[in-house]
Every structure is written in structure tokens, then in C-alpha cells.
Design a protein around this motif. Sequence first.
Motif, PDB file in Angstrom:
ATOM      1  N   GLY A   1      42.520  46.107  27.135  1.00 55.29           N
ATOM      2  CA  GLY A   1      41.886  44.890  26.659  1.00 55.29           C
ATOM      3  C   GLY A   1      42.729  44.207  25.606  1.00 55.29           C
ATOM      4  N   SER A   2      42.283  43.035  25.202  1.00 58.23           N
ATOM      5  CA  SER A   2      43.048  42.222  24.263  1.00 58.23           C
ATOM      6  C   SER A   2      42.378  42.173  22.896  1.00 58.23           C
ATOM      7  CB  SER A   2      43.168  40.784  24.799  1.00 58.23           C
ATOM      8  OG  SER A   2      43.843  40.747  26.019  1.00 58.23           O
ATOM      9  N   GLN A   3      43.181  41.891  21.880  1.00 61.46           N
ATOM     10  CA  GLN A   3      42.616  41.595  20.579  1.00 61.46           C
ATOM     11  C   GLN A   3      41.988  40.208  20.614  1.00 61.46           C
ATOM     12  OE1 GLN A   3      45.758  42.039  17.733  1.00 61.46           O
ATOM     13  NE2 GLN A   3      45.788  44.271  17.877  1.00 61.46           N
TER      14      GLN A   3
ATOM     15  N   SER B   1      38.604  31.599  26.333  1.00 62.33           N
ATOM     16  CA  SER B   1      37.302  32.248  26.432  1.00 62.33           C
ATOM     17  C   SER B   1      37.537  33.748  26.420  1.00 62.33           C
ATOM     18  CB  SER B   1      36.587  31.823  27.728  1.00 62.33           C
ATOM     19  OG  SER B   1      35.324  32.444  27.827  1.00 62.33           O
ATOM     20  N   PHE B   2      37.015  34.427  25.417  1.00 56.54           N
ATOM     21  CA  PHE B   2      37.230  35.864  25.236  1.00 56.54           C
ATOM     22  C   PHE B   2      36.095  36.587  25.934  1.00 56.54           C
ATOM     23  CE2 PHE B   2      37.606  39.661  22.258  1.00 56.54           C
ATOM     24  CZ  PHE B   2      38.824  40.077  22.788  1.00 56.54           C
ATOM     25  N   GLU B   3      36.364  37.176  27.123  1.00 53.02           N
ATOM     26  CA  GLU B   3      35.300  37.636  28.002  1.00 53.02           C
ATOM     27  C   GLU B   3      35.521  39.076  28.461  1.00 53.02           C
ATOM     28  OE1 GLU B   3      34.247  33.408  30.193  1.00 53.02           O
ATOM     29  OE2 GLU B   3      35.710  34.754  31.113  1.00 53.02           O
ATOM     30  N   THR B   4      34.413  39.693  28.855  1.00 52.46           N
ATOM     31  CA  THR B   4      34.451  41.007  29.486  1.00 52.46           C
ATOM     32  C   THR B   4      34.645  40.823  30.978  1.00 52.46           C
ATOM     33  OG1 THR B   4      32.969  41.936  27.827  1.00 52.46           O
ATOM     34  CG2 THR B   4      33.173  43.148  29.886  1.00 52.46           C
TER      35      THR B   4
ATOM     36  N   ALA C   1      36.054  46.362  28.060  1.00 49.56           N
ATOM     37  CA  ALA C   1      37.279  45.710  27.616  1.00 49.56           C
ATOM     38  C   ALA C   1      37.153  44.201  27.776  1.00 49.56           C
ATOM     39  CB  ALA C   1      38.472  46.230  28.410  1.00 49.56           C
ATOM     40  N   ARG C   2      37.675  43.465  26.789  1.00 52.97           N
ATOM     41  CA  ARG C   2      37.582  42.009  26.821  1.00 52.97           C
ATOM     42  C   ARG C   2      38.986  41.402  26.882  1.00 52.97           C
ATOM     43  NH1 ARG C   2      33.514  39.934  22.311  1.00 52.97           N
ATOM     44  NH2 ARG C   2      33.411  38.160  23.738  1.00 52.97           N
TER      45      ARG C   2
END
Length: 303
Positions: A71-73, A96-99, A105-106
Motif C-alpha cells: 500500500g501507499s503512504q 483519491s486515496f482508496e482501498t 491496503a490503500r
Amino acid sequence: MRQLVPSFRPFCAPGAAAILAAILILGGCDPSVSVLNPSDQYRFSLFGTLNVAADTQVIRVDPLGDTSRVGSQKALAATVRLENVETGTQVTLADSFETIGEGSARFHNLKTTHPIRPDTRYRVSVRVEGTPVTTATTTTPARPPTLRHEPTSTDDKPFLLPCLTRDRELVESANTFTLRASAVESLAAVQVLYPIEGAFSLVDHYNDAEYRKTDDLYRISVYYGADIRVGTPGGDRCTFRSQFVRPHARVAVTAGGPDWPDWRGVSLNDIARPDTFTNVEGGHGFVGGVYSDTIQIPIRQRE
């Protein structure tokens, strides 16, 4: 591959490309995969499609950072632009910070509703402090696929219910419908939606398309019996016709542009390498131009 969906989108991700996306997410867990390690030359991974038929374009952008992290910060610390190379028109994509899926994890999905034109070259660029550090360039197909299903006048096989069983098992040849797709330079995806009450089922059939060189088309065989199978103590059967909220299945076929890679026959080990099919400079991944169309396959009563 099966998932439950509330509505049907003509194209989400191609079967093999979806595998690559998952491997790009999970491959970063292995520090031995040095090609994923960040450096001055490799800053971000890009993954997605530019679909002429879609209302919204989505590109996943991930910094190439800690290989032990899935996943990303939250902070992307970059802007992403989409450019029509031929006209110079540019738009900035919204972050857009999404799962993804059912995991925790997003990731950063960058989106735009800017219309995508056929037979056009586009560039996606990730910019840090105004300077492009990672880019991907692709060309969209000139036209959508031409889809036909004509069982009364051709050798196309119809969608017949109820399903035929023998010795309490479904008969594949009797529970398969077929269609044809032409005007396809490269096949990117085949997805079938069954509008079943309470559980719309979307199934990938990318590997069930056979190219016929003499006719210059793809013949797609959909074993719907397996897709809508219901196991009972008395043996297998299919979902009843009365449970369909609409009297048809819907098939989406997506054509890839001139630079779309040929996934067929490629081993998972090769697909797992993010540099196998990449068109990304200054990073890893793949961004491809596509054009999708859909066709309804009516349910017919089995005699």
C-alpha cells in the motif's frame, strides 16, 4: 475470477493486466525484486487504462518506496497530469486515496472525467515540484470492437435456460453461448455480467476468446453454466431464469490500442516482472489506451 457488483462498468481492468496489478502490489514485499527499488531513475509506478468509452479515467500512482510495505503512504507529494500529445491540452487528475478490493491496503487512484478521444496519443506524467519524473505514453484504438450474436442465422450458440445436466453434472457444450468480436487490433478484456437478483455476478472470460485468422475476428465462448452454477444435494443446476432481473446477460469486450501488449501465453513469472510490458519511463507499470463496447445476450427457453 468472480466478484459481486452493484452495477456494470464496461471495463475495469483486463484479466492479465489485473494479475500484473496485483503482482505489482505484492511484489514490493520481496526485497530481492530489485527492479522495484526506488532510485533516481525509478520514482513511481503507474497502472491503468485510458478508455474512450468510459466516463471516468483512473490511473493508480504509487511512490516506489519501502519494499516491505503493502500500500501507499497517504501523502503522494506529486501531481499527475494527462496530456493530449497531439493538441497539447493538459488536465490535472484528482487524487483519491482508496482501498482496493477487500483488503486494508490503500492506494492513490488518480481520476479525471476529461473525455478521451479515439486514435489519439496521450501522456500521463507524474510531476514533483513541477518537473516530470515519471511518464507513460499510449495511443487509444481508432474504433470500438464490433460485437455480434446471431444464433438464428449463424453458428453462434444461444444462451439457453434451464441448463442441461447429465448424470447430475452440467454439460459444458450445451451450456455455452458464443459471440464474435471484430475490428479488434488487440484484445484487452472480456467480461460477462449476469443480472441475478441480489447478486449481480461479473465474470472474466478473457481467456475464452479464440482468434480466427481467416475471418479476422475473435470467437468468444462463454461457459455460462459454470458462471451461474448452483450446487444442490441432487446435483448441479443453474440459477433459474426467474431470478434474473433482466432477461439477458451483458458482455463487455475491450480492444487495446496499437501498443497494447500480448499477454497470451506469457508465464506468471514474466508477468510478475514489472519491466516485462512496461511503457513507463522513470518508473514501472503500464498505462494503455482501450476502447470498449457491450452487447446483450438474450436468454432463450431451452426446448
